[in-house]
Write an enzyme that holds these catalytic residues in place. Sequence first.
Site, short mmCIF file in Angstrom:
data_model
loop_
_atom_site.label_atom_id
_atom_site.label_comp_id
_atom_site.label_asym_id
_atom_site.label_seq_id
_atom_site.Cartn_x
_atom_site.Cartn_y
_atom_site.Cartn_z
N HIS A 273 0.76 -1.51 0.11
CA HIS A 273 0.02 -0.16 0.37
C HIS A 273 0.82 0.63 0.15
CE1 HIS A 273 -4.20 -2.16 0.76
NE2 HIS A 273 -3.31 -2.76 1.65
N ASN B 62 -10.74 -3.26 3.21
CA ASN B 62 -10.14 -2.69 1.44
C ASN B 62 -10.81 -2.34 0.73
OD1 ASN B 62 -6.90 -3.56 0.99
ND2 ASN B 62 -8.03 -5.85 1.48
N HIS C 14 -3.55 0.74 12.00
CA HIS C 14 -2.95 -0.41 12.88
C HIS C 14 -5.02 -0.56 12.97
CE1 HIS C 14 -1.65 -3.33 15.76
NE2 HIS C 14 -1.12 -2.49 16.29
C1 HEM Z 1 -0.98 -1.77 5.18
C2 HEM Z 1 0.57 -6.00 6.33
C3 HEM Z 1 -3.63 -7.91 5.37
C4 HEM Z 1 -5.29 -3.30 4.76
C5 HEM Z 1 -0.06 -1.98 5.32
C6 HEM Z 1 1.10 -2.25 5.77
C7 HEM Z 1 1.89 -3.86 6.21
C8 HEM Z 1 0.72 -4.42 6.16
C9 HEM Z 1 3.02 -4.20 6.94
C10 HEM Z 1 2.27 -1.60 5.57
C11 HEM Z 1 1.41 -0.93 6.91
C12 HEM Z 1 2.50 0.60 6.75
O1 HEM Z 1 3.68 0.95 6.91
O2 HEM Z 1 1.94 1.68 7.75
C13 HEM Z 1 -0.41 -6.43 6.50
C14 HEM Z 1 -0.33 -8.43 6.67
C15 HEM Z 1 -1.83 -8.83 6.25
C16 HEM Z 1 -2.63 -7.35 5.86
C17 HEM Z 1 0.33 -8.74 7.59
C18 HEM Z 1 -2.04 -9.95 6.63
C19 HEM Z 1 -1.51 -11.28 7.16
C20 HEM Z 1 -4.73 -6.87 4.73
C21 HEM Z 1 -5.86 -6.94 4.74
C22 HEM Z 1 -6.39 -6.12 4.27
C23 HEM Z 1 -4.71 -4.91 4.66
C24 HEM Z 1 -6.45 -8.29 5.08
C25 HEM Z 1 -7.87 -5.77 4.48
C26 HEM Z 1 -9.23 -5.87 4.84
C27 HEM Z 1 -4.19 -3.22 4.01
C28 HEM Z 1 -4.08 -1.24 4.34
C29 HEM Z 1 -2.82 -0.25 4.55
C30 HEM Z 1 -2.12 -1.76 4.77
C31 HEM Z 1 -5.83 -0.24 3.38
C32 HEM Z 1 -2.74 0.55 3.98
C33 HEM Z 1 -2.92 1.38 5.23
C34 HEM Z 1 -2.64 3.03 5.21
O3 HEM Z 1 -2.86 3.89 4.08
O4 HEM Z 1 -1.58 3.73 5.65
N1 HEM Z 1 -0.60 -4.14 6.19
N2 HEM Z 1 -1.68 -6.63 5.46
N3 HEM Z 1 -4.24 -5.12 4.41
N4 HEM Z 1 -3.03 -2.97 4.86
FE1 HEM Z 1 -2.39 -5.10 5.60
#
Ligand code: HEM
Length: 539
Positions: A77, A150, A341
Amino acid sequence: IIPLTVVAQCCLAQKDPVGDAYVVDAGTTETTNFGAKINNTDSLTVGRRGPTLLEDFQLREKIMHFDHERIPERVVHARGVGAHGYFQPYQDWSNITAAKFLQDPGVKTPTFVRFSTVLGSRGSPDTVRDVRGFATRFYTGEGNFDLVGNVIAPFFIQDAIKFPDLIHAGKPEPDKEVPQAGTAHCTSYDFFAEHTESIHTVLWALSGRGLVKSFRQVEGFGVHTFRFINEEGKTVFVKFHWKPLQGLSNLVWDEAQKIAGKDIDYHRNDLYTAIEKGDYPEYELGVQIVKPEDEDSFDFDLLDSTKIIPESIVPVTKLGKMTLNRNVENYFSETEQVTFHLGHVVRGITFTDDPLLQGRLFSYLDTQINRMNSANFLQLPINKPLVPVHNNQRDGYMQRNVYKGKVAYFPNKLQDNTPAMANNKTDGYLEYPEHLNANKQRGKGGKFSDHYSQAQLFYNSLTTPEQQQLVDAARFELGKCADNDVHKRMVEVFNRVDNNLAVRVAYALGVPEPKPVSKNEKKTSKGLSIENYPKPNHI
Ligand code: HEM
């Protein structure tokens, strides 16, 4: 004690997150960062044409700051666009949740939203085929609540332990770092062919849902099942939804490609311009509510994030509305430095045992400590809650608070201002006292093994032109991969969803057209099943 609603009202009236109170705009004369007034256009040299002197603190400070302007982009993202707004509930929802921001229609809770693509880097085009993030922070009178969702309702995998594999398969291939964005990878489809639990979400991504036209016209999904708890301790399961009042819309592939060539900032510009001219996007927040006694009554597991609850079975109850009405002042300070978070929750909202959700709870804080290079990033204006923060955490890089007193531990009898423990009967965070009693094990089985029913449901729900769009997308994406074995294996997966779909894709790729599979075979998972795992440990 100030009632929480008053806190939310008072703080909102005084300042929004990153409001005027934080804007650095003092004085008219240029200074160094330590305040000395300077002439900042010429370096200090020996004569007019001589060498530059090491003594030149103005030059060194300016170049040093520039050298350190970049921080690591998000590991996923990375590319996003943010906007401020507010949320108001339609009525008092205290019957289902203790969360105060869902109780008084008169209280506006400030929000910040970041929309994002998942796979591309910070400079990648907006309109590539991808899942997209829809992350919302509510600055409530009880602390921050982040709904990190999402725009596609299911997710690719059931268990967090597979997330690094999923992302490694989708990110640029490590040898040549191609492709930089989008989903046209051999590695992605190699992964999907081996992880048949992904096919439901793959079909969503290959449909118009993967080609968003505007962030004003997307739905948002919390994906996991969460829990609400009310003041009596009663709980219900909920799935979060955002419904755009602007309607839903998507691009077709030709448009998406042309726009990517002409305006890689298409989605950013669209959101920014709409808000700038007062055309504020609005989204209704809703939940699908499932009573605890109905937990096992579905033919899928509520803890399986590759599945949705069809809205025909459990309709969405609309809780309130969010309006996005203010653009960011500074992209870096706000959109880049915001740290959403899943673990930022408030009283009345808590987790379930969804194994994807549980792993995410570890990932966000961990990655943000790396990305922000400090444990104090929640002190930044965009991350700071509106309510006062009071605890015994101290020090660390970029600590900006001045803590008075000699005591930083609990309990103590030396100091009056030590924070007291919250009472979770009245206003402290509420954990749901779930009773657990099972053997430690790896592997799920049961309803988690059905990888195809909802993929079939999704494909059959599409109109004929939408199905054609999906077939064309599969042909294009797989056509970018020169590996015939990947083609055959993916066609086999498509065939378990729908023979006609598989035949149409196979024809374009020049691989053998498959015969229809039996109904039972269709449901069975091809990938790992519980039988492949060692027997559980007994403890
Ligand atoms: C961002 C991990 C599943 C939605 C991120 C980031 C990580 C991460 C490491 C970067 C965060 C940052 O640097 O601030 C994971 C892991 C997942 C997972 C380990 C599954 C085990 C999902 C799922 C969704 C999701 C299922 C939706 C329901 C998002 C969104 C962001 C994000 C929207 C961006 C947040 C922003 O705009 O700063 N995720 N994610 N992720 N994740 Fe996940």
